[in-house]
Design a protein around this motif. Structure first.
Motif, PDB file in Angstrom:
ATOM      1  N   ASP A   1     -44.019  35.015  34.178  1.00 51.59           N
ATOM      2  CA  ASP A   1     -44.703  34.411  33.019  1.00 51.59           C
ATOM      3  C   ASP A   1     -46.215  34.664  33.028  1.00 51.59           C
ATOM      4  O   ASP A   1     -46.838  34.761  31.974  1.00 51.59           O
ATOM      5  CB  ASP A   1     -44.449  32.901  32.985  1.00 51.59           C
ATOM      6  N   LEU A   2     -46.783  34.754  34.209  1.00 49.80           N
ATOM      7  CA  LEU A   2     -48.244  34.892  34.308  1.00 49.80           C
ATOM      8  C   LEU A   2     -48.704  36.331  34.519  1.00 49.80           C
ATOM      9  O   LEU A   2     -49.782  36.717  34.082  1.00 49.80           O
ATOM     10  CB  LEU A   2     -48.779  34.036  35.473  1.00 49.80           C
ATOM     11  N   ASP A   3     -47.884  37.128  35.175  1.00 48.11           N
ATOM     12  CA  ASP A   3     -48.317  38.479  35.578  1.00 48.11           C
ATOM     13  C   ASP A   3     -47.829  39.592  34.661  1.00 48.11           C
ATOM     14  O   ASP A   3     -48.337  40.706  34.729  1.00 48.11           O
ATOM     15  CB  ASP A   3     -47.815  38.791  36.999  1.00 48.11           C
ATOM     16  N   VAL A   4     -46.818  39.305  33.852  1.00 43.53           N
ATOM     17  CA  VAL A   4     -46.241  40.367  33.010  1.00 43.53           C
ATOM     18  C   VAL A   4     -46.543  40.042  31.546  1.00 43.53           C
ATOM     19  O   VAL A   4     -46.071  39.038  31.006  1.00 43.53           O
ATOM     20  CB  VAL A   4     -44.707  40.486  33.236  1.00 43.53           C
ATOM     21  N   GLU A   5     -47.349  40.897  30.933  1.00 43.01           N
ATOM     22  CA  GLU A   5     -47.816  40.683  29.557  1.00 43.01           C
ATOM     23  C   GLU A   5     -46.659  40.322  28.598  1.00 43.01           C
ATOM     24  O   GLU A   5     -46.779  39.412  27.769  1.00 43.01           O
ATOM     25  CB  GLU A   5     -48.527  41.970  29.086  1.00 43.01           C
ATOM     26  N   TYR A   6     -45.547  41.057  28.734  1.00 40.03           N
ATOM     27  CA  TYR A   6     -44.394  40.879  27.836  1.00 40.03           C
ATOM     28  C   TYR A   6     -43.910  39.428  27.781  1.00 40.03           C
ATOM     29  O   TYR A   6     -43.471  38.944  26.740  1.00 40.03           O
ATOM     30  CB  TYR A   6     -43.262  41.791  28.332  1.00 40.03           C
ATOM     31  N   PHE A   7     -44.025  38.726  28.922  1.00 41.04           N
ATOM     32  CA  PHE A   7     -43.494  37.361  28.986  1.00 41.04           C
ATOM     33  C   PHE A   7     -44.519  36.290  28.618  1.00 41.04           C
ATOM     34  O   PHE A   7     -44.233  35.105  28.730  1.00 41.04           O
ATOM     35  CB  PHE A   7     -42.868  37.095  30.361  1.00 41.04           C
ATOM     36  N   LYS A   8     -45.696  36.732  28.148  1.00 48.11           N
ATOM     37  CA  LYS A   8     -46.658  35.743  27.645  1.00 48.11           C
ATOM     38  C   LYS A   8     -46.108  35.104  26.376  1.00 48.11           C
ATOM     39  O   LYS A   8     -46.399  33.962  26.063  1.00 48.11           O
ATOM     40  CB  LYS A   8     -48.016  36.407  27.395  1.00 48.11           C
ATOM     41  N   ASN A   9     -45.298  35.876  25.626  1.00 45.92           N
ATOM     42  CA  ASN A   9     -44.738  35.356  24.371  1.00 45.92           C
ATOM     43  C   ASN A   9     -43.218  35.427  24.308  1.00 45.92           C
ATOM     44  O   ASN A   9     -42.641  35.343  23.230  1.00 45.92           O
ATOM     45  CB  ASN A   9     -45.343  36.110  23.180  1.00 45.92           C
TER      46      ASN A   9
END
Ligand SMILES: Nc1nc2c(c(=O)[nH]1)N=C([C@H](O)[C@H](O)COP(=O)(O)OP(=O)(O)OP(=O)(O)O)CN2
Ligand SMILES: [Zn+2]
Length: 138
Positions: free
Chosen positions: A88-96
């Motif tokens: 959730d914090l390190d992978v841009e894709y999972f920001k949203n």
């Protein structure tokens, strides 16, 4: 004579932390839907990833894809981004995107598709020994 075709798979593992939490839902809804997986400090998994390609066995090499290449693509484009990370914090894709295994499979497909093209057949992820997701680009 038509060239024989084969499925070829490579299995790798990675460890990552995450929390199931949607920004589009209230805290109460998140808790009701994701329950223990919504715990504020997150939790981790030892994920098992299996990538399968399908295609002609090349007459000259005897391979569908060189496993050295397939392994490199998985390491460079997937594992380096996910292993020992907080999804959730390190992978841009999972920001949203909620870091469910379904969404993780879609993310991994998108990471590998440019390198494997039509040969890419299936992404299979085991999140726990009991939970497994299969994605074929649909
Ligand atoms: N559709 C989905 N549901 C859930 C997902 C998911 O990715 N897609 N993920 C989770 C959690 O991340 C969770 O950590 C898995 O929890 P759970 O199934 O409870 O864990 P176990 O397989 O170890 O089973 P136990 O019930 O704890 O024995 C939840 N839901
Ligand atoms: Zn989880």
């Amino acid at each position: 004579m038509t060239q024989p075709r084969c499925y070829l798979s490579r299995r790798e593992t990675f460890s990552a932390a995450h929390r199931l939490h949607s920004k589009e839902l209230s805290d109460e809804e998140n808790k009701a839907i994701y329950d223990k997986c919504n715990h504020i400090n997150g939790h981790g998994h030892n994920y098992v990833l299996k990538v399968t390609v399908f295609g002609d066995i090349d007459k000259r090499t005897g391979m569908v894809v060189n496993l050295t290449d397939l392994t490199s693509y998985m390491k460079i484009h997937v594992l380096q981004h996910l292993d020992h990370k907080n999804l959730d914090l390190d992978v841009e894709y999972f920001k949203n995107q909620v870091s469910t295994t379904e969404n993780l499979a879609v993310y991994i497909w998108a990471q590998l598709k440019p390198h494997l093209g039509d040969l890419l057949h299936e992404i299979k992820i085991g999140e726990t020994e009991k939970n497994q997701v299969v994605y074929r680009g649909d």
